[in-house]
Each structure stands twice: as structure tokens, then as C-alpha cells.
Design a protein around this motif. Structure first.
Motif, PDB file in Angstrom:
ATOM      1  N   SER A 176      -5.084 -22.807  68.727  1.00  0.00           N
ATOM      2  CA  SER A 176      -3.930 -23.249  67.947  1.00  0.00           C
ATOM      3  C   SER A 176      -4.263 -23.276  66.456  1.00  0.00           C
ATOM      4  CB  SER A 176      -3.491 -24.646  68.410  1.00  0.00           C
ATOM      5  OG  SER A 176      -2.385 -25.096  67.680  1.00  0.00           O
ATOM      6  N   VAL A 177      -5.473 -23.731  66.122  1.00  0.00           N
ATOM      7  CA  VAL A 177      -5.921 -23.698  64.728  1.00  0.00           C
ATOM      8  C   VAL A 177      -5.985 -22.254  64.230  1.00  0.00           C
ATOM      9  CG1 VAL A 177      -7.875 -24.152  63.195  1.00  0.00           C
ATOM     10  CG2 VAL A 177      -7.178 -25.874  64.855  1.00  0.00           C
ATOM     11  N   MET A 178      -6.529 -21.378  65.038  1.00  0.00           N
ATOM     12  CA  MET A 178      -6.625 -19.973  64.646  1.00  0.00           C
ATOM     13  C   MET A 178      -5.243 -19.377  64.393  1.00  0.00           C
ATOM     14  SD  MET A 178      -9.688 -18.419  67.028  1.00  0.00           S
ATOM     15  CE  MET A 178      -9.617 -16.840  66.178  1.00  0.00           C
ATOM     16  N   GLY A 179      -4.275 -19.717  65.273  1.00  0.00           N
ATOM     17  CA  GLY A 179      -2.929 -19.194  65.094  1.00  0.00           C
ATOM     18  C   GLY A 179      -2.272 -19.714  63.832  1.00  0.00           C
ATOM     19  N   SER A 180      -2.471 -21.004  63.539  1.00  0.00           N
ATOM     20  CA  SER A 180      -1.887 -21.578  62.334  1.00  0.00           C
ATOM     21  C   SER A 180      -2.491 -20.960  61.073  1.00  0.00           C
ATOM     22  CB  SER A 180      -2.111 -23.099  62.328  1.00  0.00           C
ATOM     23  OG  SER A 180      -1.553 -23.689  61.181  1.00  0.00           O
ATOM     24  N   ILE A 181      -3.796 -20.737  61.074  1.00  0.00           N
ATOM     25  CA  ILE A 181      -4.460 -20.127  59.918  1.00  0.00           C
ATOM     26  C   ILE A 181      -4.024 -18.677  59.762  1.00  0.00           C
ATOM     27  CG2 ILE A 181      -6.689 -19.478  58.938  1.00  0.00           C
ATOM     28  CD1 ILE A 181      -6.034 -22.500  58.908  1.00  0.00           C
ATOM     29  N   ARG A 182      -3.872 -18.007  60.881  1.00  0.00           N
ATOM     30  CA  ARG A 182      -3.408 -16.614  60.831  1.00  0.00           C
ATOM     31  C   ARG A 182      -2.016 -16.531  60.181  1.00  0.00           C
ATOM     32  NH1 ARG A 182      -5.659 -11.458  62.328  1.00  0.00           N
ATOM     33  NH2 ARG A 182      -3.890 -10.023  62.343  1.00  0.00           N
ATOM     34  N   LEU A 183      -1.143 -17.459  60.545  1.00  0.00           N
ATOM     35  CA  LEU A 183       0.188 -17.489  59.962  1.00  0.00           C
ATOM     36  C   LEU A 183       0.125 -17.764  58.462  1.00  0.00           C
ATOM     37  CD1 LEU A 183       3.265 -17.443  60.405  1.00  0.00           C
ATOM     38  CD2 LEU A 183       3.139 -19.885  60.905  1.00  0.00           C
ATOM     39  N   SER A 184      -0.747 -18.672  58.054  1.00  0.00           N
ATOM     40  CA  SER A 184      -0.900 -18.973  56.624  1.00  0.00           C
ATOM     41  C   SER A 184      -1.368 -17.744  55.848  1.00  0.00           C
ATOM     42  CB  SER A 184      -1.894 -20.117  56.430  1.00  0.00           C
ATOM     43  OG  SER A 184      -1.394 -21.326  56.938  1.00  0.00           O
ATOM     44  N   MET A 185      -2.281 -17.009  56.429  1.00  0.00           N
ATOM     45  CA  MET A 185      -2.813 -15.832  55.743  1.00  0.00           C
ATOM     46  C   MET A 185      -1.777 -14.714  55.697  1.00  0.00           C
ATOM     47  SD  MET A 185      -6.798 -15.795  56.966  1.00  0.00           S
ATOM     48  CE  MET A 185      -7.389 -14.937  55.517  1.00  0.00           C
ATOM     49  N   GLU A 186      -0.982 -14.587  56.746  1.00  0.00           N
ATOM     50  CA  GLU A 186       0.077 -13.575  56.743  1.00  0.00           C
ATOM     51  C   GLU A 186       1.092 -13.847  55.641  1.00  0.00           C
ATOM     52  OE1 GLU A 186       0.691 -10.836  58.207  1.00  0.00           O
ATOM     53  OE2 GLU A 186      -0.736 -10.715  59.856  1.00  0.00           O
ATOM     54  N   SER A 187       1.378 -15.149  55.427  1.00  0.00           N
ATOM     55  CA  SER A 187       2.368 -15.488  54.403  1.00  0.00           C
ATOM     56  C   SER A 187       1.850 -15.219  52.989  1.00  0.00           C
ATOM     57  CB  SER A 187       2.770 -16.960  54.534  1.00  0.00           C
ATOM     58  OG  SER A 187       1.688 -17.804  54.188  1.00  0.00           O
ATOM     59  N   ARG A 188       0.545 -15.106  52.855  1.00  0.00           N
ATOM     60  CA  ARG A 188      -0.062 -14.852  51.537  1.00  0.00           C
ATOM     61  C   ARG A 188      -0.765 -13.502  51.503  1.00  0.00           C
ATOM     62  NH1 ARG A 188      -3.795 -19.118  49.224  1.00  0.00           N
ATOM     63  NH2 ARG A 188      -3.145 -18.024  47.327  1.00  0.00           N
ATOM     64  N   LYS A 189      -0.242 -12.596  52.283  1.00  0.00           N
ATOM     65  CA  LYS A 189      -0.902 -11.295  52.433  1.00  0.00           C
ATOM     66  C   LYS A 189      -1.057 -10.575  51.092  1.00  0.00           C
ATOM     67  CE  LYS A 189      -0.609  -7.031  55.131  1.00  0.00           C
ATOM     68  NZ  LYS A 189       0.156  -6.319  56.190  1.00  0.00           N
ATOM     69  N   GLU A 190       0.004 -10.521  50.306  1.00  0.00           N
ATOM     70  CA  GLU A 190      -0.067  -9.810  49.028  1.00  0.00           C
ATOM     71  C   GLU A 190      -1.030 -10.491  48.064  1.00  0.00           C
ATOM     72  OE1 GLU A 190       3.782  -9.284  47.412  1.00  0.00           O
ATOM     73  OE2 GLU A 190       4.532  -8.100  49.111  1.00  0.00           O
ATOM     74  N   ARG A 278     -11.850 -14.901  58.936  1.00  0.00           N
ATOM     75  CA  ARG A 278     -12.808 -13.792  58.915  1.00  0.00           C
ATOM     76  C   ARG A 278     -12.231 -12.552  59.598  1.00  0.00           C
ATOM     77  NH1 ARG A 278     -18.683 -13.881  62.013  1.00  0.00           N
ATOM     78  NH2 ARG A 278     -19.424 -11.842  61.280  1.00  0.00           N
ATOM     79  N   ALA A 279     -11.608 -12.778  60.765  1.00  0.00           N
ATOM     80  CA  ALA A 279     -11.007 -11.647  61.490  1.00  0.00           C
ATOM     81  C   ALA A 279      -9.891 -11.014  60.670  1.00  0.00           C
ATOM     82  CB  ALA A 279     -10.478 -12.123  62.838  1.00  0.00           C
ATOM     83  N   TYR A 280      -9.093 -11.840  60.019  1.00  0.00           N
ATOM     84  CA  TYR A 280      -7.970 -11.300  59.235  1.00  0.00           C
ATOM     85  C   TYR A 280      -8.471 -10.481  58.041  1.00  0.00           C
ATOM     86  CZ  TYR A 280      -3.583 -11.079  56.685  1.00  0.00           C
ATOM     87  OH  TYR A 280      -2.470 -10.630  56.018  1.00  0.00           O
ATOM     88  N   LEU A 281      -9.479 -11.008  57.352  1.00  0.00           N
ATOM     89  CA  LEU A 281      -9.999 -10.291  56.188  1.00  0.00           C
ATOM     90  C   LEU A 281     -10.666  -8.975  56.587  1.00  0.00           C
ATOM     91  CD1 LEU A 281     -11.455 -13.257  54.081  1.00  0.00           C
ATOM     92  CD2 LEU A 281      -9.388 -11.915  53.641  1.00  0.00           C
ATOM     93  N   LYS A 282     -11.241  -8.921  57.763  1.00  0.00           N
ATOM     94  CA  LYS A 282     -11.802  -7.673  58.250  1.00  0.00           C
ATOM     95  C   LYS A 282     -10.723  -6.633  58.471  1.00  0.00           C
ATOM     96  CE  LYS A 282     -16.171  -9.055  60.399  1.00  0.00           C
ATOM     97  NZ  LYS A 282     -16.934  -9.109  61.671  1.00  0.00           N
ATOM     98  N   GLU A 283      -9.582  -7.096  58.986  1.00  0.00           N
ATOM     99  CA  GLU A 283      -8.464  -6.184  59.208  1.00  0.00           C
ATOM    100  C   GLU A 283      -7.901  -5.668  57.897  1.00  0.00           C
ATOM    101  OE1 GLU A 283      -5.603  -8.217  61.556  1.00  0.00           O
ATOM    102  OE2 GLU A 283      -6.960  -8.533  63.259  1.00  0.00           O
ATOM    103  N   VAL A 284      -7.822  -6.585  56.912  1.00  0.00           N
ATOM    104  CA  VAL A 284      -7.291  -6.181  55.599  1.00  0.00           C
ATOM    105  C   VAL A 284      -8.230  -5.185  54.931  1.00  0.00           C
ATOM    106  CG1 VAL A 284      -6.707  -7.010  53.295  1.00  0.00           C
ATOM    107  CG2 VAL A 284      -6.014  -8.324  55.285  1.00  0.00           C
TER     108      VAL A 284
END
Length: 284
Positions: A176-190, A278-284
Motif C-alpha cells: 500500500s505504501v508502494m502504491g501511494s508513493i507510485r501515485l505521488s511520483m506519477e503526479s510529478r512525472k514532468e 527506485r523502481a519508478y526512477l529506473k523506468e524513467v
């Protein structure tokens, strides 16, 4: 300070996801704390019963008491053995039931001489009882280990059930923490892409998200400890009112357990946020 400010802003930016993570963690930590206290208290009860456990061996009339007692005292499992004569046993019975005082002068004492044993290891009570029954001069053997053995079985089963339940709940909190952080990072993608382009390090970018995960789980953990402690103390007072001889955990035990829960909350919050970012930044 930058990470703290940004972490708080991100929680407020997505209140629905933040609240979902917060209450998921709250349920997990409250169950972990309260059930952990109950199991620890049950262990205290079992240990108290084990310390007070005695084996009683009833002697036949005319038995060689010294020989039997010497044999028993040589056993490595026996911590202490003493003889309680039938006169002493009757006197103890009259103390517990004063109305028998008149009857004892009218009838012959029916109680046998008894050997009372305390063991070094309460788990050896069945083996010692079996050996006692085989000694000459022993008419019967009794011990109060049945209740203790049942409590030990209940304790073992409860540990297993709690381990599975809490493990599933903590995994749910972690993801659940991972999902919430993922959503936060998606909202600040740019914004994150621009920060990477201008040379911001991944650790600098991850900092606010790790702080966000920490705030969510530590807040839930602190509230869970407060509520669980109040519930346990209310339950403990009610039980002691009915059974004052049962041991209960003290404030130091509650504090120690609460600190462990908060430490676990910190690990889950920081770990989940770190893994997700970390996973999100790797994807970016």
C-alpha cells in the motif's frame, strides 16, 4: 528540510491514497501490538504456572519413605522433594476448610503420606510421573500439568495464527505504501524528469518520497500503539478484578513493545517508499 516539506505536500496532494495507506497501516500495527501483548501475557501466565507446578506421589501404608525419597532426590529432573505426612496434610485441609475441624476428631485420618516434588524442567513432568508410578510404595501420582500443557498448545497455535495474519497485513501495508508513493511520483512525472535533466541525484529525488512513506506509517504506528495500549490496560484491569493472581504486563513492557512496533513501522514506510521510488526512477 526540503525532503520534509515536500513529503508533507505530497501527502496533502493525494489525500485519498494517503488516507487509504494510513488506515491500512493503522489496522496492521494495531493488531500486531494488541495481539503481541496478549501472547506475551499468556506466556507470563504459562511461566507462572510452570514455576508453581508440583508432582504429588501418594505413599502406601507401610512404605519405606526414606528409601523412596532418597531414590527420587537422586533423579536429575527433580529440583526438590519433601515429605508431607498425613497429619500435616489434614492440618492444611482444615486451614482451607475450617468446618472440617470438628469432623477430624470423629473419623480416622483418610489422607496418605505424600511426597511433593518440584522439577527443574516442567516439561519433564510426564516422564517423572511415569517413573514415580513404577516405584515400590507409590499408590498414586497426580500433577496439575494438564492445564499448563493445554495453555502451551494454545500459545503455540496462537503464535502460528498471529504470525500468518500479521505477515499478510504487513505485506498489505508495504505494498500500500508502494502504491501511494507510485501515485505521488506519477503526479510529478514532468517535474521529476526536469530534475533528472538538470543533474539532481536519485537520492535527492527519492528523499521526499521516503519521508512521505515514513510519515504515513509512523503516524499510523503511533496511533495504533496509543489505542492498543488503552485497550490492553482496560482488559488487564478487568481480568485482574476477576482473577487478581494472574500476572499482567507493566508500563515498561507496553513501552518496549510499542517501540518495536514503531521501529517496524519506520522500516516498512521507508522501505516501501524507497523500493517504489527506485523502481519508478529506473523506468524513467
Amino acid at each position: 528540510m526540503y525532503a520534509i516539506r515536500q513529503g508533507l505536500k505530497q501527502i496533502l496532494r493525494h489525500p485519498t491514497a494517503s488516507l487509504a495507506t494510513f488506515f491500512t497501516a493503522l489496522v496492521s500495527f494495531a493488531l500486531l501490538y494488541f495481539l503481541g501483548l496478549l501472547l506475551w501475557n499468556l506466556e507470563r501466565v504459562v511461566q507462572t504456572l510452570e514455576k508453581e507446578l508440583e508432582v504429588a506421589a501418594f505413599l502406601r501404608p507401610g512404605a519405606n519413605v526414606e528409601a523412596v525419597l532418597g531414590e527420587i532426590q537422586s533423579w536429575p529432573e527433580v529440583a526438590a522433594a519433601r515429605l508431607v505426612t498425613k497429619e500435616e496434610a489434614l492440618a492444611e485441609l482444615v486451614l482451607d476448610y475450617p468446618y472440617l475441624a470438628e469432623a477430624k476428631d470423629l473419623v480416622e485420618n483418610p489422607l496418605p503420606d505424600t511426597l511433593r516434588l518440584r522439577l527443574k524442567d516442567p516439561e519433564a513432568v510426564r516422564q517423572v510421573a511415569a517413573r514415580l508410578r513404577g516405584l515400590p510404595g507409590i499408590e498414586g501420582v497426580e500433577y496439575g500439568g494438564e492445564l499448563t500443557e493445554r495453555l502451551v498448545q494454545v500459545l503455540g497455535g496462537s503464535r502460528l495464527a498471529m504470525g500468518i495474519l500479521v505477515g499478510l497485513l504487513l505485506l498489505n501495508t508495504f505494498f500500500s505504501v508502494m502504491g501511494s508513493i507510485r501515485l505521488s511520483m506519477e503526479s510529478r512525472k514532468e517535474a521529476l524528469s526536469i530534475m533528472l535533466l538538470v543533474g539532481a541525484t536519485r537520492r535527492f529525488i527519492q528523499g521526499p518520497f521516503v519521508v512521505e512513506g515514513l510519515f504515513l506509517t509512523l503516524g499510523a504506528g503511533a496511533l495504533a500503539v496509543a489505542l492498543g495500549g488503552l485497550l490492553y490496560r482496560a482488559l488487564a484491569q478487568a481480568v485482574q478484578g476477576l482473577l487478581p493472581f494472574l500476572p499482567v504486563l507493566g508500563p515498561e513492557d507496553l513501552l518496549r513493545t510499542g517501540l518495536l512496533v514503531l521501529a517496524l513501522a519506520g522500516v516498512l514506510g521507508a522501505g516501501g517508499a524507497f523500493m517504489a521510488s527506485r523502481a519508478y526512477l529506473k523506468e524513467v
